[in-house]
Scaffold this motif. Structure first.
Motif, mmCIF file in Angstrom:
data_model
loop_
_atom_site.group_PDB
_atom_site.id
_atom_site.type_symbol
_atom_site.label_atom_id
_atom_site.label_comp_id
_atom_site.label_asym_id
_atom_site.label_seq_id
_atom_site.Cartn_x
_atom_site.Cartn_y
_atom_site.Cartn_z
ATOM 1 N N PHE A 3 0.819 -1.208 0.000
ATOM 2 C CA PHE A 3 0.000 0.000 0.000
ATOM 3 C C PHE A 3 0.856 1.262 0.000
ATOM 4 O O PHE A 3 0.526 2.230 -0.679
ATOM 5 C CB PHE A 3 -0.941 0.003 1.206
ATOM 6 N N GLY A 4 1.946 1.287 0.754
ATOM 7 C CA GLY A 4 2.809 2.464 0.789
ATOM 8 C C GLY A 4 3.360 2.814 -0.584
ATOM 9 O O GLY A 4 3.425 3.988 -0.963
ATOM 10 N N LEU A 33 3.051 12.354 7.112
ATOM 11 C CA LEU A 33 3.067 12.503 8.567
ATOM 12 C C LEU A 33 2.325 11.408 9.326
ATOM 13 O O LEU A 33 2.674 11.109 10.472
ATOM 14 C CB LEU A 33 2.470 13.861 8.953
ATOM 15 N N TYR A 34 1.289 10.825 8.725
ATOM 16 C CA TYR A 34 0.441 9.893 9.463
ATOM 17 C C TYR A 34 0.345 8.498 8.856
ATOM 18 O O TYR A 34 0.517 7.502 9.554
ATOM 19 C CB TYR A 34 -0.975 10.475 9.618
ATOM 20 N N ILE A 35 0.035 8.419 7.560
ATOM 21 C CA ILE A 35 -0.254 7.117 6.961
ATOM 22 C C ILE A 35 0.998 6.255 6.848
ATOM 23 O O ILE A 35 1.025 5.121 7.317
ATOM 24 C CB ILE A 35 -0.942 7.280 5.593
ATOM 25 N N LYS A 36 2.050 6.796 6.240
ATOM 26 C CA LYS A 36 3.261 5.993 6.055
ATOM 27 C C LYS A 36 3.920 5.617 7.382
ATOM 28 O O LYS A 36 4.344 4.471 7.538
ATOM 29 C CB LYS A 36 4.227 6.692 5.113
ATOM 30 N N PRO A 37 3.991 6.511 8.367
ATOM 31 C CA PRO A 37 4.530 6.071 9.662
ATOM 32 C C PRO A 37 3.683 4.965 10.302
ATOM 33 O O PRO A 37 4.218 4.048 10.913
ATOM 34 C CB PRO A 37 4.519 7.333 10.520
ATOM 35 N N ALA A 38 2.360 5.040 10.149
ATOM 36 C CA ALA A 38 1.498 3.989 10.698
ATOM 37 C C ALA A 38 1.737 2.669 9.984
ATOM 38 O O ALA A 38 1.736 1.606 10.605
ATOM 39 C CB ALA A 38 0.034 4.398 10.589
ATOM 40 N N GLY A 40 4.536 1.744 8.685
ATOM 41 C CA GLY A 40 5.836 1.274 9.129
ATOM 42 C C GLY A 40 5.768 0.574 10.464
ATOM 43 O O GLY A 40 6.456 -0.411 10.701
ATOM 44 N N LYS A 41 4.896 1.044 11.359
ATOM 45 C CA LYS A 41 4.752 0.435 12.675
ATOM 46 C C LYS A 41 3.974 -0.869 12.624
ATOM 47 O O LYS A 41 4.255 -1.799 13.349
ATOM 48 C CB LYS A 41 4.029 1.391 13.625
ATOM 49 N N ARG A 42 2.967 -0.923 11.779
ATOM 50 C CA ARG A 42 2.059 -2.070 11.764
ATOM 51 C C ARG A 42 2.313 -3.043 10.626
ATOM 52 O O ARG A 42 1.893 -4.169 10.692
ATOM 53 C CB ARG A 42 0.621 -1.575 11.653
ATOM 54 N N GLY A 43 2.931 -2.576 9.562
ATOM 55 C CA GLY A 43 3.080 -3.419 8.376
ATOM 56 C C GLY A 43 1.827 -3.324 7.536
ATOM 57 O O GLY A 43 0.726 -3.237 8.059
ATOM 58 N N SER A 44 1.966 -3.296 6.238
ATOM 59 C CA SER A 44 0.809 -3.071 5.375
ATOM 60 C C SER A 44 -0.121 -4.261 5.307
ATOM 61 O O SER A 44 -1.263 -4.129 4.924
ATOM 62 C CB SER A 44 1.270 -2.696 3.966
ATOM 63 N N THR A 45 0.338 -5.454 5.688
ATOM 64 C CA THR A 45 -0.537 -6.612 5.627
ATOM 65 C C THR A 45 -1.035 -7.036 6.999
ATOM 66 O O THR A 45 -1.912 -7.863 7.097
ATOM 67 C CB THR A 45 0.187 -7.810 4.980
ATOM 68 N N ALA A 46 -0.505 -6.441 8.066
ATOM 69 C CA ALA A 46 -0.872 -6.869 9.413
ATOM 70 C C ALA A 46 -2.175 -6.235 9.901
ATOM 71 O O ALA A 46 -2.805 -6.765 10.784
ATOM 72 C CB ALA A 46 0.246 -6.527 10.386
#
Length: 83
Positions: A3-4, A33-38, A40-46
């Motif tokens: 997704f990123g 500021l919000y979507i890409k850092p989120a 990175g923390k959660r992973g796009s498939t998690a």
């Protein structure tokens, strides 16, 4: 495609032809500021889609059903101590 990566492509190639400059600037800022850092923390498939839908202010009305469904069984915080 993660997704990123898609978001980066969409903001660079598709969004400029469909959005007003101020809207595009806002989307780019929120993405950075919000979507890409989120992601990175959660992973796009998690994370389930409702995770991102619930956190998006601009799509609250459209995502309210998904938010309700994803939080239906979660206990509510009342601010009171348990008896």
């Amino acid at each position: 495609m993660p997704f990123g990566d898609f978001l980066t492509y969409w903001l660079a190639a598709i969004a400029p032809t469909r959005l007003k400059p101020a809207t595009l600037n806002s989307y780019e800022g929120h993405s950075r500021l919000y979507i890409k850092p989120a992601l990175g923390k959660r992973g796009s498939t998690a994370s389930p889609p409702s995770t991102f839908a619930c956190s998006s202010r601009s799509s609250r009305a459209a995502a309210s059903a998904a938010c309700e469904e994803s939080t239906r069984h979660a206990p509510r915080k009342t601010g009171r101590a348990a008896p």
